[in-house]
Design a protein around this motif. Sequence first.
Motif, PDB file in Angstrom:
ATOM      1  N   VAL A 190      37.462  34.170  32.513  1.00  0.00           N
ATOM      2  CA  VAL A 190      37.181  33.948  33.942  1.00  0.00           C
ATOM      3  C   VAL A 190      37.288  32.464  34.282  1.00  0.00           C
ATOM      4  CG1 VAL A 190      35.486  34.232  35.788  1.00  0.00           C
ATOM      5  CG2 VAL A 190      35.706  35.995  34.029  1.00  0.00           C
ATOM      6  N   GLU A 191      36.515  31.640  33.607  1.00  0.00           N
ATOM      7  CA  GLU A 191      36.506  30.200  33.879  1.00  0.00           C
ATOM      8  C   GLU A 191      37.719  29.529  33.231  1.00  0.00           C
ATOM      9  OE1 GLU A 191      34.328  28.940  35.939  1.00  0.00           O
ATOM     10  OE2 GLU A 191      33.268  30.867  36.078  1.00  0.00           O
ATOM     11  N   PHE A 192      38.315  28.576  33.951  1.00  0.00           N
ATOM     12  CA  PHE A 192      39.415  27.794  33.381  1.00  0.00           C
ATOM     13  C   PHE A 192      38.838  26.608  32.598  1.00  0.00           C
ATOM     14  CE2 PHE A 192      41.741  29.973  36.736  1.00  0.00           C
ATOM     15  CZ  PHE A 192      42.920  30.297  36.082  1.00  0.00           C
ATOM     16  N   PRO A 193      39.382  26.307  31.409  1.00  0.00           N
ATOM     17  CA  PRO A 193      38.907  25.142  30.651  1.00  0.00           C
ATOM     18  C   PRO A 193      39.083  23.854  31.468  1.00  0.00           C
ATOM     19  CG  PRO A 193      40.352  26.511  29.295  1.00  0.00           C
ATOM     20  CD  PRO A 193      40.453  27.024  30.697  1.00  0.00           C
ATOM     21  N   THR A 233      48.409  37.612  32.602  1.00  0.00           N
ATOM     22  CA  THR A 233      48.553  38.235  33.918  1.00  0.00           C
ATOM     23  C   THR A 233      47.285  37.995  34.730  1.00  0.00           C
ATOM     24  OG1 THR A 233      48.945  40.348  35.059  1.00  0.00           O
ATOM     25  CG2 THR A 233      47.663  40.463  33.044  1.00  0.00           C
ATOM     26  N   SER A 234      47.406  38.107  36.049  1.00  0.00           N
ATOM     27  CA  SER A 234      46.208  38.127  36.899  1.00  0.00           C
ATOM     28  C   SER A 234      45.629  39.539  36.860  1.00  0.00           C
ATOM     29  CB  SER A 234      46.559  37.764  38.342  1.00  0.00           C
ATOM     30  OG  SER A 234      47.028  36.436  38.424  1.00  0.00           O
ATOM     31  N   VAL A 235      44.323  39.649  37.081  1.00  0.00           N
ATOM     32  CA  VAL A 235      43.652  40.953  37.072  1.00  0.00           C
ATOM     33  C   VAL A 235      42.960  41.134  38.416  1.00  0.00           C
ATOM     34  CG1 VAL A 235      42.074  42.452  35.800  1.00  0.00           C
ATOM     35  CG2 VAL A 235      43.251  40.601  34.590  1.00  0.00           C
ATOM     36  N   TYR A 236      43.159  42.315  39.033  1.00  0.00           N
ATOM     37  CA  TYR A 236      42.654  42.555  40.388  1.00  0.00           C
ATOM     38  C   TYR A 236      41.590  43.643  40.394  1.00  0.00           C
ATOM     39  CZ  TYR A 236      46.672  39.765  41.766  1.00  0.00           C
ATOM     40  OH  TYR A 236      47.587  38.739  41.898  1.00  0.00           O
ATOM     41  N   PHE A 237      40.394  43.299  40.892  1.00  0.00           N
ATOM     42  CA  PHE A 237      39.290  44.242  41.066  1.00  0.00           C
ATOM     43  C   PHE A 237      39.005  44.381  42.561  1.00  0.00           C
ATOM     44  CE2 PHE A 237      37.820  42.531  36.736  1.00  0.00           C
ATOM     45  CZ  PHE A 237      38.466  43.555  36.049  1.00  0.00           C
ATOM     46  N   PRO A 238      38.249  45.423  42.964  1.00  0.00           N
ATOM     47  CA  PRO A 238      38.003  45.602  44.406  1.00  0.00           C
ATOM     48  C   PRO A 238      37.343  44.399  45.082  1.00  0.00           C
ATOM     49  CG  PRO A 238      37.358  47.568  43.197  1.00  0.00           C
ATOM     50  CD  PRO A 238      37.708  46.541  42.171  1.00  0.00           C
ATOM     51  N   ASP A 239      36.551  43.620  44.336  1.00  0.00           N
ATOM     52  CA  ASP A 239      35.826  42.517  44.977  1.00  0.00           C
ATOM     53  C   ASP A 239      36.275  41.129  44.540  1.00  0.00           C
ATOM     54  OD1 ASP A 239      34.914  42.637  42.380  1.00  0.00           O
ATOM     55  OD2 ASP A 239      32.824  42.221  42.891  1.00  0.00           O
ATOM     56  N   ARG A 240      37.284  41.052  43.663  1.00  0.00           N
ATOM     57  CA  ARG A 240      37.704  39.730  43.161  1.00  0.00           C
ATOM     58  C   ARG A 240      39.040  39.813  42.435  1.00  0.00           C
ATOM     59  NH1 ARG A 240      32.811  39.334  38.940  1.00  0.00           N
ATOM     60  NH2 ARG A 240      32.023  40.911  40.360  1.00  0.00           N
ATOM     61  N   CYS A 241      39.601  38.622  42.223  1.00  0.00           N
ATOM     62  CA  CYS A 241      40.821  38.501  41.409  1.00  0.00           C
ATOM     63  C   CYS A 241      40.525  37.489  40.310  1.00  0.00           C
ATOM     64  CB  CYS A 241      41.980  38.008  42.285  1.00  0.00           C
ATOM     65  SG  CYS A 241      43.385  37.395  41.324  1.00  0.00           S
ATOM     66  N   ILE A 242      40.931  37.814  39.085  1.00  0.00           N
ATOM     67  CA  ILE A 242      40.863  36.837  37.995  1.00  0.00           C
ATOM     68  C   ILE A 242      42.294  36.325  37.811  1.00  0.00           C
ATOM     69  CG2 ILE A 242      40.302  36.453  35.565  1.00  0.00           C
ATOM     70  CD1 ILE A 242      38.401  38.863  35.763  1.00  0.00           C
ATOM     71  N   PRO A 243      42.600  35.142  38.362  1.00  0.00           N
ATOM     72  CA  PRO A 243      44.004  34.699  38.412  1.00  0.00           C
ATOM     73  C   PRO A 243      44.517  34.175  37.071  1.00  0.00           C
ATOM     74  CG  PRO A 243      42.591  33.031  39.370  1.00  0.00           C
ATOM     75  CD  PRO A 243      41.688  34.160  38.973  1.00  0.00           C
ATOM     76  N   MET A 244      45.826  34.226  36.925  1.00  0.00           N
ATOM     77  CA  MET A 244      46.468  33.665  35.728  1.00  0.00           C
ATOM     78  C   MET A 244      46.523  32.145  35.817  1.00  0.00           C
ATOM     79  SD  MET A 244      50.275  34.525  34.231  1.00  0.00           S
ATOM     80  CE  MET A 244      51.227  33.410  35.268  1.00  0.00           C
ATOM     81  N   LEU A 245      46.636  31.642  37.042  1.00  0.00           N
ATOM     82  CA  LEU A 245      46.726  30.193  37.283  1.00  0.00           C
ATOM     83  C   LEU A 245      45.556  29.756  38.170  1.00  0.00           C
ATOM     84  CD1 LEU A 245      50.528  30.037  38.122  1.00  0.00           C
ATOM     85  CD2 LEU A 245      49.480  29.156  36.038  1.00  0.00           C
ATOM     86  N   PRO A 246      45.095  28.505  38.044  1.00  0.00           N
ATOM     87  CA  PRO A 246      44.015  28.028  38.914  1.00  0.00           C
ATOM     88  C   PRO A 246      44.398  28.153  40.389  1.00  0.00           C
ATOM     89  CG  PRO A 246      44.409  26.463  37.141  1.00  0.00           C
ATOM     90  CD  PRO A 246      45.518  27.474  37.067  1.00  0.00           C
ATOM     91  N   GLU A 247      43.370  28.278  41.241  1.00  0.00           N
ATOM     92  CA  GLU A 247      43.574  28.492  42.676  1.00  0.00           C
ATOM     93  C   GLU A 247      44.423  27.395  43.320  1.00  0.00           C
ATOM     94  OE1 GLU A 247      40.518  29.180  46.215  1.00  0.00           O
ATOM     95  OE2 GLU A 247      40.114  30.458  44.477  1.00  0.00           O
ATOM     96  N   LYS A 248      44.315  26.184  42.809  1.00  0.00           N
ATOM     97  CA  LYS A 248      45.101  25.054  43.357  1.00  0.00           C
ATOM     98  C   LYS A 248      46.600  25.401  43.359  1.00  0.00           C
ATOM     99  CE  LYS A 248      46.031  20.546  44.143  1.00  0.00           C
ATOM    100  NZ  LYS A 248      46.012  19.346  43.358  1.00  0.00           N
ATOM    101  N   ASN A 307      46.004  45.610  28.744  1.00  0.00           N
ATOM    102  CA  ASN A 307      44.572  45.317  28.787  1.00  0.00           C
ATOM    103  C   ASN A 307      44.096  45.170  30.244  1.00  0.00           C
ATOM    104  OD1 ASN A 307      42.092  44.548  27.227  1.00  0.00           O
ATOM    105  ND2 ASN A 307      42.339  42.649  28.368  1.00  0.00           N
ATOM    106  N   ALA A 308      44.887  44.461  31.061  1.00  0.00           N
ATOM    107  CA  ALA A 308      44.536  44.277  32.483  1.00  0.00           C
ATOM    108  C   ALA A 308      44.549  45.614  33.222  1.00  0.00           C
ATOM    109  CB  ALA A 308      45.507  43.296  33.142  1.00  0.00           C
ATOM    110  N   ASP A 309      45.576  46.440  32.967  1.00  0.00           N
ATOM    111  CA  ASP A 309      45.663  47.766  33.610  1.00  0.00           C
ATOM    112  C   ASP A 309      44.435  48.608  33.275  1.00  0.00           C
ATOM    113  OD1 ASP A 309      48.113  47.157  34.671  1.00  0.00           O
ATOM    114  OD2 ASP A 309      49.292  48.281  33.209  1.00  0.00           O
ATOM    115  N   GLU A 310      44.043  48.580  31.996  1.00  0.00           N
ATOM    116  CA  GLU A 310      42.892  49.390  31.563  1.00  0.00           C
ATOM    117  C   GLU A 310      41.598  48.897  32.200  1.00  0.00           C
ATOM    118  OE1 GLU A 310      43.026  49.443  27.282  1.00  0.00           O
ATOM    119  OE2 GLU A 310      44.612  50.968  27.251  1.00  0.00           O
ATOM    120  N   ALA A 311      41.442  47.573  32.313  1.00  0.00           N
ATOM    121  CA  ALA A 311      40.241  47.001  32.943  1.00  0.00           C
ATOM    122  C   ALA A 311      40.183  47.389  34.422  1.00  0.00           C
ATOM    123  CB  ALA A 311      40.242  45.486  32.788  1.00  0.00           C
TER     124      ALA A 311
END
Length: 707
Positions: free
Chosen positions: A219-222, A305-320, A600-604
């Motif tokens: 979730v968190e970017f280093p 890959t990015s992962v998409y949930f109903p309330d959030r996205c866990i992106p592959m790249l930082p939001e910037k 893994n992303a599809d299953e999550a």
Amino acid sequence: MEYKNLEEGIFKALEKLNKPLKAREIAKFLGIPPEERQELREKLKELAKEGKLVKLKGAKYALPEKFNLVVGKLCVYREGFGFVDPIDGGRGVFVPGKNMAGAMNGDIVAVEIVKEFPDGRKEGKVVSVIERAVKKVVGRVEKHRRHCFVIPEDKRIRYDVLLTHEDCKKVEDGDYVVVEIISYPSDTRGPVGKLLENLGKTGPKLDIELIIRKYDLPVEFPPEVLREAEKIPDQVTEKDLEGRVDLRDQLCFTIDGENARDFDDAVAIEKLPDGNYRLFVHIADVSHYVKPGSALDLEAYRRGTSVYFPDRCIPMLPEKLSNGICSLNPNVDRLTFTCEMLINRRGTVIDYKIYESVIHSKARLTYTIAQRIIDGDEEAIEKFPHVVESLKAMYELAQILYKKRYKRGSLDFDLPEPVVVLNTEGEPIDIYRAERLWSHRIIEEFMIAANETVAEFMFWSDYPSVYRVHESPDREKLSEFLNFVRSLGIRVPAVKNDIQPKLLQKILEQVEGKPEEKLVNYLMLRTMARAKYSPDNIGHFGLASTHYTHFTSPIRRYADLQLHRLVKMALRGEFTSDSIPYWEEKLEKVCKHVTERSINADEAERDVIELKKLQYAKNHIGEVFEAIITGVTEQGLYVETIEQLIPGFIHVTNLKNDYYICIPKQYCLVGEKTRTVFRIGDRALVRLLHVDTENRKAEFEMVRKLK
């Protein structure tokens, strides 16, 4: 003794001495002194991981075929048994729960074949775990006197994890925790874990956090990744424009979802006087900003890959980058990689160009607004008058491309996608079927056209590349599916040689608009192999495409980012005879990794949706729903509600007024007295009795069958 390479020497030693050998015994045979044996040890590990060797007890290595062993990935089912999918392909080996020998879901294992059946099925027992897949476990704490056990959330993990005595003091009964396995299970004892994180008691917001940890999603970017992102400018600079085609005056725009914030693609079109179309597919030029080997690149690769949930996205790249400089936002300059195609009235790409460009998107349309413009809605047209003619031409071309694709046998599974609406507390308050509009299809068709064009360019250039491939269905699964389809009275021609997509398409045509349509779509999809990334182009069965790749989403898929770099190298002539073997080897690893991350992303994502559906159902116990029967067993019927798509089970004891007998070949249950038949595809009214969110189960009872 000289061998062409170390691998050949290892195989020769095992062949000649004809027994399992330790690393030092192989080294002795090959004449490698003790101080030079590190490379040999690394090679042995690599060969074991690839399934070419198997590591036995006592740190001995052997050739699998000498011991009737199969090396592959263990897939454990909730019921406790598993299958090992051989690394070198072929039919899976069934492993009963008692024969797991401490192996866990996802482990690379060696299995000994203990039974072979006349129909080709095999049963095995695990003799060695080559590589562990499960490093962490997420679960609920149960305290038993002085001991604490973690009951895994992932029901494919068959063992409860014992917490260390020290960690037991830090948790309470019912806490949800993340533990690292420090001792793996064996035949005689279970696994032991060390506490990493205590998430507290359950709640609607905690459940998605649990799934994030269950699938080990970062979730968190280093800090070093965020620092690197901060150094990237917020705007396109003059220097960035060098060597690019300037298309900033062109009328191009994006069409995307209502809540989308990362715009990978923009489109533009010209209808030519001769009736042909010039289509521009502009894709965010992420590779300009994310350089190979940089902290951003390594983190994007790790995520895959990015992962998409109903309330959030866990992106592959930082939001910037993902929502900023890389996203093709309206009314700002953006760097792009363009696939420009000249397409005739039959939908054939007769010419194309691929080049780096700069664009200035003139509008951000949603699928809903785009559809309203296509349908002639005056309010939508007034808001975006400048895109009306382009959208009209795009609609025309998309229909042509769809017809052409359909004609060649491309399969279009029209399965309803559930949309889950959550409140601020994370609780599901509504579930409805996603609507599939022609505005969606326009983008789908244009992206498929671009993906095929780029794949064809790389294939005929004969340079290393990343392809999105889809193998033809397994014959056994297909045969079972075709038997079921025949039981519904659908005409199916005999399959002699290789199955063609066209045959399956004809089945879909016959059920279109009928009650069994969704079920046939779903069961056909289950017979399909899973699409994957590969450096070898074997075509895409589902799309009936000879060349296919993923070029159009580099903000959210690492495969596309990798492909962009390869296409640029091809365009610039940067491949050499020396670099091609390096890339061929590297892409094997990249494709394997990004395929695994994608699965893994599809299953999550699926896990979250299934959980939220059941949480929604929990508030509707006692209510009656219209449902479709999706499966039949001796124990009862599997059903899914029509509107909310909630899956569940009706036990035979909840089929009142009769005793029911299962007839497997006809996929039905038949009442002994009433002769009432419940068949796959039938509709019924069902009452919801019970929901178990932890085990992902819903129980219904039959109210009555619908005609």
